[in-house]
Design a protein around this motif. Sequence first.
Motif, PDB file in Angstrom:
ATOM      1  N   ALA A 295       0.838  -1.203   0.000  1.00 38.52           N
ATOM      2  CA  ALA A 295       0.000   0.000   0.000  1.00 38.52           C
ATOM      3  C   ALA A 295       0.871   1.249   0.000  1.00 38.52           C
ATOM      4  O   ALA A 295       1.920   1.297   0.645  1.00 38.52           O
ATOM      5  N   GLY A 296       0.423   2.256  -0.737  1.00 39.11           N
ATOM      6  CA  GLY A 296       1.139   3.524  -0.782  1.00 39.11           C
ATOM      7  C   GLY A 296       2.140   3.636  -1.896  1.00 39.11           C
ATOM      8  O   GLY A 296       2.606   4.740  -2.204  1.00 39.11           O
ATOM      9  N   GLN A 297       2.487   2.521  -2.523  1.00 42.04           N
ATOM     10  CA  GLN A 297       3.432   2.570  -3.625  1.00 42.04           C
ATOM     11  C   GLN A 297       2.745   3.024  -4.902  1.00 42.04           C
ATOM     12  O   GLN A 297       1.550   2.820  -5.104  1.00 42.04           O
ATOM     13  N   ARG A 298       3.539   3.652  -5.769  1.00 42.25           N
ATOM     14  CA  ARG A 298       3.078   3.974  -7.124  1.00 42.25           C
ATOM     15  C   ARG A 298       3.562   2.857  -8.025  1.00 42.25           C
ATOM     16  O   ARG A 298       4.758   2.566  -8.089  1.00 42.25           O
ATOM     17  N   VAL A 299       2.619   2.196  -8.737  1.00 40.71           N
ATOM     18  CA  VAL A 299       2.929   0.947  -9.430  1.00 40.71           C
ATOM     19  C   VAL A 299       2.460   1.000 -10.884  1.00 40.71           C
ATOM     20  O   VAL A 299       1.379   1.528 -11.189  1.00 40.71           O
ATOM     21  N   LEU A 300       3.269   0.414 -11.774  1.00 39.37           N
ATOM     22  CA  LEU A 300       2.951   0.343 -13.198  1.00 39.37           C
ATOM     23  C   LEU A 300       2.757  -1.104 -13.625  1.00 39.37           C
ATOM     24  O   LEU A 300       3.567  -1.973 -13.300  1.00 39.37           O
ATOM     25  N   ASP A 301       1.683  -1.357 -14.381  1.00 42.25           N
ATOM     26  CA  ASP A 301       1.414  -2.661 -14.988  1.00 42.25           C
ATOM     27  C   ASP A 301       1.723  -2.552 -16.475  1.00 42.25           C
ATOM     28  O   ASP A 301       1.029  -1.854 -17.220  1.00 42.25           O
ATOM     29  N   VAL A 302       2.778  -3.239 -16.912  1.00 39.45           N
ATOM     30  CA  VAL A 302       3.233  -3.177 -18.303  1.00 39.45           C
ATOM     31  C   VAL A 302       2.640  -4.346 -19.088  1.00 39.45           C
ATOM     32  O   VAL A 302       2.791  -5.496 -18.703  1.00 39.45           O
ATOM     33  N   GLY A 303       1.974  -4.034 -20.216  1.00 43.84           N
ATOM     34  CA  GLY A 303       1.296  -5.078 -20.971  1.00 43.84           C
ATOM     35  C   GLY A 303       0.093  -5.577 -20.200  1.00 43.84           C
ATOM     36  O   GLY A 303      -0.101  -6.772 -20.012  1.00 43.84           O
ATOM     37  N   ALA A 304      -0.744  -4.644 -19.773  1.00 44.81           N
ATOM     38  CA  ALA A 304      -1.789  -4.937 -18.792  1.00 44.81           C
ATOM     39  C   ALA A 304      -2.924  -5.790 -19.328  1.00 44.81           C
ATOM     40  O   ALA A 304      -3.676  -6.365 -18.543  1.00 44.81           O
ATOM     41  N   GLY A 305      -3.087  -5.872 -20.663  1.00 47.09           N
ATOM     42  CA  GLY A 305      -4.231  -6.591 -21.185  1.00 47.09           C
ATOM     43  C   GLY A 305      -5.520  -5.969 -20.669  1.00 47.09           C
ATOM     44  O   GLY A 305      -5.597  -4.759 -20.425  1.00 47.09           O
ATOM     45  N   PRO A 306      -6.553  -6.759 -20.438  1.00 45.35           N
ATOM     46  CA  PRO A 306      -7.814  -6.202 -19.923  1.00 45.35           C
ATOM     47  C   PRO A 306      -7.834  -5.999 -18.411  1.00 45.35           C
ATOM     48  O   PRO A 306      -8.873  -5.669 -17.847  1.00 45.35           O
ATOM     49  N   GLY A 307      -6.693  -6.224 -17.728  1.00 44.74           N
ATOM     50  CA  GLY A 307      -6.601  -5.784 -16.344  1.00 44.74           C
ATOM     51  C   GLY A 307      -6.580  -6.820 -15.246  1.00 44.74           C
ATOM     52  O   GLY A 307      -6.858  -6.495 -14.096  1.00 44.74           O
ATOM     53  N   ALA A 308      -6.204  -8.063 -15.545  1.00 45.03           N
ATOM     54  CA  ALA A 308      -6.155  -9.083 -14.490  1.00 45.03           C
ATOM     55  C   ALA A 308      -5.208  -8.668 -13.369  1.00 45.03           C
ATOM     56  O   ALA A 308      -5.562  -8.736 -12.180  1.00 45.03           O
ATOM     57  N   LEU A 309      -4.000  -8.257 -13.726  1.00 49.24           N
ATOM     58  CA  LEU A 309      -3.024  -7.814 -12.729  1.00 49.24           C
ATOM     59  C   LEU A 309      -3.377  -6.427 -12.206  1.00 49.24           C
ATOM     60  O   LEU A 309      -3.257  -6.156 -11.004  1.00 49.24           O
ATOM     61  N   THR A 310      -3.809  -5.542 -13.092  1.00 51.02           N
ATOM     62  CA  THR A 310      -4.127  -4.168 -12.684  1.00 51.02           C
ATOM     63  C   THR A 310      -5.146  -4.148 -11.556  1.00 51.02           C
ATOM     64  O   THR A 310      -5.017  -3.373 -10.602  1.00 51.02           O
ATOM     65  N   ALA A 311      -6.158  -4.992 -11.653  1.00 47.86           N
ATOM     66  CA  ALA A 311      -7.208  -5.017 -10.637  1.00 47.86           C
ATOM     67  C   ALA A 311      -6.651  -5.382  -9.263  1.00 47.86           C
ATOM     68  O   ALA A 311      -7.061  -4.820  -8.245  1.00 47.86           O
ATOM     69  N   VAL A 312      -5.714  -6.312  -9.227  1.00 47.78           N
ATOM     70  CA  VAL A 312      -5.111  -6.704  -7.952  1.00 47.78           C
ATOM     71  C   VAL A 312      -4.227  -5.577  -7.417  1.00 47.78           C
ATOM     72  O   VAL A 312      -4.223  -5.289  -6.208  1.00 47.78           O
ATOM     73  N   LEU A 313      -3.502  -4.904  -8.306  1.00 48.23           N
ATOM     74  CA  LEU A 313      -2.673  -3.772  -7.878  1.00 48.23           C
ATOM     75  C   LEU A 313      -3.543  -2.660  -7.292  1.00 48.23           C
ATOM     76  O   LEU A 313      -3.161  -2.015  -6.314  1.00 48.23           O
ATOM     77  N   VAL A 314      -4.710  -2.450  -7.872  1.00 52.79           N
ATOM     78  CA  VAL A 314      -5.637  -1.451  -7.336  1.00 52.79           C
ATOM     79  C   VAL A 314      -6.083  -1.834  -5.935  1.00 52.79           C
ATOM     80  O   VAL A 314      -6.175  -0.979  -5.038  1.00 52.79           O
TER      81      VAL A 314
END
Length: 253
Positions: free
Chosen positions: A33-52
């Motif tokens: 929590a609190g980190q600024r994070v980038l998802d590279v090659g995110a596709g429709p967001g499987a990883l992005t959703a978890v990072l959120v």
Amino acid sequence: MGFEVTAAAYGSFMGRFSEPLAPAFVKASGVSAGQRVLDVGAGPGALTAVLVEVAGADRVAAVDPSQSFVAALRDRLPGVDARAGSAEDLPWDDASFDAALAQLVVHFMRDPLVGLREMGRVTRPGGTVSACVWDHAGGGGPLSLFWDAVHELDPLAGGERGLAGAREGHLAELFSEAGLADVGSGMLSVEVGFASVDEWWEPFTYGVGPAGAYVADLDDAGREALKAECASRLPDGPFTLTASAWVATGHAS
């Protein structure tokens, strides 16, 4: 390559594996929590959703070359800074993030070394760069059974065994070559259940990725023969498949 498809098609094909992989990958990458994070090659967001879930939407950015995936990301996760772009030319300034992650992407980069260097560039010094790639070369990936069946019928067909990072140790080698420090590696595995062979097979007909492109190029008889060969390698009733991915982490300098 067959990735300018709908988010739903990709989700049915690879999302059934990438979604359960994402939480394990985030944990292995040490995102907090609190980190600024980038998802590279995110596709429709499987990883992005978890990072959120971990860091908050206003702390997460995502990039993908597929316009349809970027549109799906913006609809699904409106607070995320989602942009169209390639791993080899990330549209952010140096040291913009505490961590940059690439789930199931390095092996599809035009130039993996350039892509990993870009991930290091946009990550602050000492920040984390992390990536994972299915174990295509070792037979542990989710598409290994499919490609084994293909090669039984078509020995000269291509496949995904030779892709970057798909063999043991190669992803870590790429990290080191890209100039990342303190490189470590390991393996992550997920289990996915299927009600039937038909449920497993159907997404291969959606044209997603190299496997989908191969199926799309077959005639009707060829598709039926390949489905039958795959079915001969699977149980008749409900079954579970295990898929494994190599993971590497390092630090930006």
